[in-house]
Design an enzyme around this catalytic site. Structure first.
Site, PDB file in Angstrom:
ATOM      1  N   GLN A  42     -17.360 -27.414  60.551  1.00 56.10           N
ATOM      2  CA  GLN A  42     -17.869 -26.084  60.193  1.00 56.10           C
ATOM      3  C   GLN A  42     -17.405 -25.625  58.818  1.00 56.10           C
ATOM      4  O   GLN A  42     -17.969 -24.679  58.265  1.00 56.10           O
ATOM      5  CB  GLN A  42     -17.460 -25.053  61.244  1.00 56.10           C
ATOM      6  CG  GLN A  42     -18.147 -25.273  62.588  1.00 56.10           C
ATOM      7  CD  GLN A  42     -17.758 -24.193  63.569  1.00 56.10           C
ATOM      8  OE1 GLN A  42     -16.732 -24.291  64.216  1.00 56.10           O
ATOM      9  NE2 GLN A  42     -18.568 -23.154  63.668  1.00 56.10           N
ATOM     10  N   LEU A  97     -20.282 -19.423  64.898  1.00 58.26           N
ATOM     11  CA  LEU A  97     -20.186 -18.985  63.506  1.00 58.26           C
ATOM     12  C   LEU A  97     -21.195 -19.707  62.623  1.00 58.26           C
ATOM     13  O   LEU A  97     -21.618 -19.180  61.602  1.00 58.26           O
ATOM     14  CB  LEU A  97     -18.776 -19.264  62.968  1.00 58.26           C
ATOM     15  CG  LEU A  97     -17.625 -18.557  63.691  1.00 58.26           C
ATOM     16  CD1 LEU A  97     -16.292 -19.141  63.251  1.00 58.26           C
ATOM     17  CD2 LEU A  97     -17.681 -17.054  63.437  1.00 58.26           C
ATOM     18  N   HIS A 120     -17.316 -26.221  73.524  1.00 56.38           N
ATOM     19  CA  HIS A 120     -18.114 -25.855  72.352  1.00 56.38           C
ATOM     20  C   HIS A 120     -17.558 -26.535  71.090  1.00 56.38           C
ATOM     21  O   HIS A 120     -18.304 -27.144  70.318  1.00 56.38           O
ATOM     22  CB  HIS A 120     -18.097 -24.327  72.213  1.00 56.38           C
ATOM     23  CG  HIS A 120     -18.845 -23.783  71.031  1.00 56.38           C
ATOM     24  ND1 HIS A 120     -19.935 -22.956  71.153  1.00 56.38           N
ATOM     25  CD2 HIS A 120     -18.651 -23.928  69.696  1.00 56.38           C
ATOM     26  CE1 HIS A 120     -20.382 -22.629  69.955  1.00 56.38           C
ATOM     27  NE2 HIS A 120     -19.609 -23.208  69.045  1.00 56.38           N
ATOM     28  N   GLY A 160     -12.676 -20.088  67.910  1.00 52.95           N
ATOM     29  CA  GLY A 160     -12.476 -21.511  67.655  1.00 52.95           C
ATOM     30  C   GLY A 160     -13.179 -21.906  66.382  1.00 52.95           C
ATOM     31  O   GLY A 160     -14.119 -21.236  65.938  1.00 52.95           O
ATOM     32  N   HIS A 210     -18.944 -29.787  68.495  1.00 52.08           N
ATOM     33  CA  HIS A 210     -19.092 -29.786  67.030  1.00 52.08           C
ATOM     34  C   HIS A 210     -18.653 -31.129  66.436  1.00 52.08           C
ATOM     35  O   HIS A 210     -19.211 -31.581  65.433  1.00 52.08           O
ATOM     36  CB  HIS A 210     -18.234 -28.682  66.401  1.00 52.08           C
ATOM     37  CG  HIS A 210     -18.911 -27.343  66.320  1.00 52.08           C
ATOM     38  ND1 HIS A 210     -20.083 -27.141  65.627  1.00 52.08           N
ATOM     39  CD2 HIS A 210     -18.561 -26.131  66.824  1.00 52.08           C
ATOM     40  CE1 HIS A 210     -20.431 -25.853  65.707  1.00 52.08           C
ATOM     41  NE2 HIS A 210     -19.526 -25.215  66.437  1.00 52.08           N
TER      42      HIS A 210
END
Ligand code: ZN
Length: 185
Positions: A51, A90, A131, A46, A135
């Site tokens: 990000q 990540l 998750h 994902g 973010h």
């Protein structure tokens, strides 16, 4: 194909609540494609827009046979709170912990054409949706840890050598990509 650098802690964009996507953005298709390219390149299950430094409420996923993207998602959770399977991120490279998550979740929103979409998952998929949704609210999975794992993560994130590693990961990636920053804001 455009692979963008993945932002890592302590980048403030990861701690910022993302904005809803407004109707009629012409760059949306490109952004979603770049997110898929980046997610696939790094082998993630994902990826949320913050990000890659974009403060918009979008995430992509490719987990347990479900692949898609969702814009302005709404998350519903159900089932039990579980700590397996573990999780990594990540944006917090090299670490893996077991935050509590609900065992089932449904994510509802729209796709890049404005059509309604809804995806349901259990286990790893349910965890992935929770998750990625976090973010968009500037929250990282390490915020949801307790006990020893919480202590361990805090120690690691305060360690200058850990931050040097995340910094150099970022710099290396930035050198190898064909960056198209600036187009999304
Ligand atoms: Zn993450």
């Amino acid at each position: 194909m455009t692979v963008l650098p993945v932002r890592t802690v302590p980048d403030p964009v990861l701690r910022t609540v993302a904005d809803p996507v407004r109707d009629g953005r012409r760059d949306l298709r490109r952004l979603v494609q770049d997110m898929f390219d980046t997610m696939d390149d790094v082998g993630g299950v994902g990826l949320a827009a913050p990000q890659i430094g974009v403060g918009l409420r979008i995430f992509t996923f490719d987990v347990e046979g479900q692949r898609g993207h969702v814009i302005n998602p709404v998350l519903e959770t159900s089932g039990e709170l579980v700590t397996e399977p573990g999780e990594g991120c990540l944006s917090v490279p090299g670490l893996r912990y077991h935050p509590e998550r609900f065992s089932e979740s449904v994510i509802t929103g729209v796709d890049q054409d404005g059509n309604p979409v809804s995806y349901r998952g259990e286990g790893l998929t349910a965890r992935c949706f929770q998750h990625e949704f976090d973010h968009l609210d500037g929250r990282l999975y390490i915020d949801r840890l307790s006990g020893e794992e919480r202590k361990d993560s805090r120690r690691k994130l305060r360690d200058p050598s850990y931050l040097r590693i995340t910094g150099s990961t970022h710099a290396e990636r930035a050198e190898t990509i064909n960056s198209s920053f600036g187009g999304y804001r």
